[in-house]
Design an enzyme around this catalytic site. Structure first.
Site, PDB file in Angstrom:
ATOM      1  CG  ASN A  73     -17.109  21.001  66.434  1.00  0.00           C
ATOM      2  OD1 ASN A  73     -16.786  20.410  65.229  1.00  0.00           O
ATOM      3  ND2 ASN A  73     -16.527  20.216  67.390  1.00  0.00           N
ATOM      4  CB  CYS A 117     -13.772  18.677  60.119  1.00  0.00           C
ATOM      5  SG  CYS A 117     -12.185  18.185  59.633  1.00  0.00           S
ATOM      6  CG  HIS A 149     -12.022  18.931  64.259  1.00  0.00           C
ATOM      7  ND1 HIS A 149     -12.863  18.188  63.305  1.00  0.00           N
ATOM      8  CD2 HIS A 149     -13.190  19.507  65.038  1.00  0.00           C
ATOM      9  CE1 HIS A 149     -14.229  18.411  63.554  1.00  0.00           C
ATOM     10  NE2 HIS A 149     -14.387  19.310  64.492  1.00  0.00           N
ATOM     11  CD  GLN A 189     -17.066  15.929  60.965  1.00  0.00           C
ATOM     12  OE1 GLN A 189     -16.612  17.107  61.223  1.00  0.00           O
ATOM     13  NE2 GLN A 189     -16.137  15.081  60.529  1.00  0.00           N
TER      14      GLN A 189
END
Ligand SMILES: *[C@@H]1O[C@H](CO)[C@@H](O)[C@H](O)[C@H]1NC(C)=O
Ligand SMILES: *[C@@H]1O[C@H](CO)[C@@H](O)[C@H](O)[C@H]1NC(C)=O
Length: 340
Positions: free
Chosen positions: A304, A149, A283, A143
């Site tokens: 992630n 996110c 997150h 990102q």
């Protein structure tokens, strides 16, 4: 209560670290200078002037000290390492690389507690699941410095259910969500449920290739051809890792998590245990599996969106079935998935 405990822990930690400084401080200082230089070339960091370099060095040194003293404890089930975030303070890191907004628990059904939980009657969850091995997970994305996110997490869940239902894995566009999902606020943060709602209302989402990621919000081009559709989204019952297991056994699931802690930031491998993080969800990541480590620790597998250099090639294994109902770093509080 949790914040008080955290504060006490933080104070304990600070006093321990400062104790270490007085012993052999000069040696540490010299090696830190050298490690900062090595780190700068490894991560291609260039500072515009000496004052900036000096202040970044101070932050780097603090992060380095945290990593090194942490790794000295052989009892830990995971390791830390300096990474591209290591010249940022925790506050800067949090402001730039996260971006999840979570609905209030009391808000409308539409936004939070969907009534049905499609996977409630799942009984066969098996010992482990890894959706990567089922070909339902695209390579780890990055990102960059944009708090979106929410888009990466939602897209990974849609990529997963699309592969499972249609048999084809296609990388989908975070940028379309960033530009066109105006109910969310781009790099300023967003809600997972609004991302899914946009894809439903827009009757689909296009591919990564046709609408590539730009690390900033741009003008919306919503006319690109549709590559995947979803019909609905549902939330997993809150604070229930058993329910989350049922859901993840069927598909990748988006979750909110506290990713802002110093250990999470510099996690480099092993089973993360939720130490140094709170339960406030800052997150969003995607749970793409679960299992048990060789040492017998149960874990969740998280995808992630911080690139492949973070964690285990972009992934984290984090402790599963912890004592707290909200899960490690609060991951069981808000889990949501799309339906084909
Ligand atoms: C590591 O674990 C052992 C056994 O439980 C304990 O005695 C020791 O104090 C621990 N070390 C640290 C640094 O926490
Ligand atoms: C789960 O099982 C119960 C009892 O048989 C049934 O009423 C319910 O509709 C089932 N849920 C789903 C989502 O299929």
């Amino acid at each position: 209560m949790a914040s008080i405990i955290f504060l006490i822990l933080a104070i304990l930690l600070c006093s321990r670290t400062s104790g270490a400084t007085s012993r052999g401080g000069g040696l540490f200082e010299a090696s830190a200078v050298e490690k900062h230089e090595q780190w700068m070339s490894r991560f291609h960091r260039v500072y515009s002037h000496d004052a900036e370099k000096a202040s970044r060095f101070e932050i780097f040194k603090k992060n380095l000290k945290f990593v090194e003293s942490f790794n000295m404890n052989a009892n830990k089930t995971y390791k830390l390492d300096v990474n591209k975030f290591s010249d940022l303070t925790d506050e800067e890191f949090k402001a730039r690389y996260m971006g999840l907004l979570v609905p209030e628990a009391t808000s409308s059904l539409d936004s939070y507690n969907t009534v049905s939980f499609t996977h409630e009657n799942v009984t066969e969850t098996g010992e482990s699941m890894d959706w990567r091995q089922e070909g339902a997970v695209t390579p780890v994305k990055n990102q960059g410095q944009c708090g979106c996110c929410w888009a990466f997490s939602a897209v990974a869940a849609v990529e997963g259910i699309t592969k499972i239902s249609k048999g084809e894995l296609v990388s989908l566009s975070e940028q379309q969500l960033l530009d066109c999902n105006t109910e969310n606020t781009g790099c300023g943060g967003g809600y997972l449920w609004k991302a899914f709602k946009y894809i439903i209302n827009n009757q689909g989402i296009t591919t990564e290739d046709s609408y590539p990621y730009q690390t900033s919000q741009q003008t919306c081009y919503s006319t690109r051809s549709v590559a995947a559709t979803i019909s609905a989204y549902e939330t997993v019952p809150q604070n229930d890792e058993e329910a989350l297991l049922k859901a993840v056994s069927q598909q990748p699931v988006s979750v909110g998590i506290d990713g802002s802690g110093a250990a999470f930031k510099q996690y480099s491998g092993g089973i993360f245990d939720g130490e140094y993080c709170g339960t406030y969800q800052t997150h969003a990541v995607t749970v793409v599996g679960y299992g048990t480590s060789e040492e017998g620790i149960k874990y969740w597998l998280l995808k992630n969106s911080w690139g492949e250099q973070w964690g285990e090639n972009g992934y984290m294994r984090i402790k599963r079935d912890v004592d707290a109902p909200e899960g490690a770093c609060g991951l069981a509080q808000y889990a949501i998935y799309p339906l084909a």
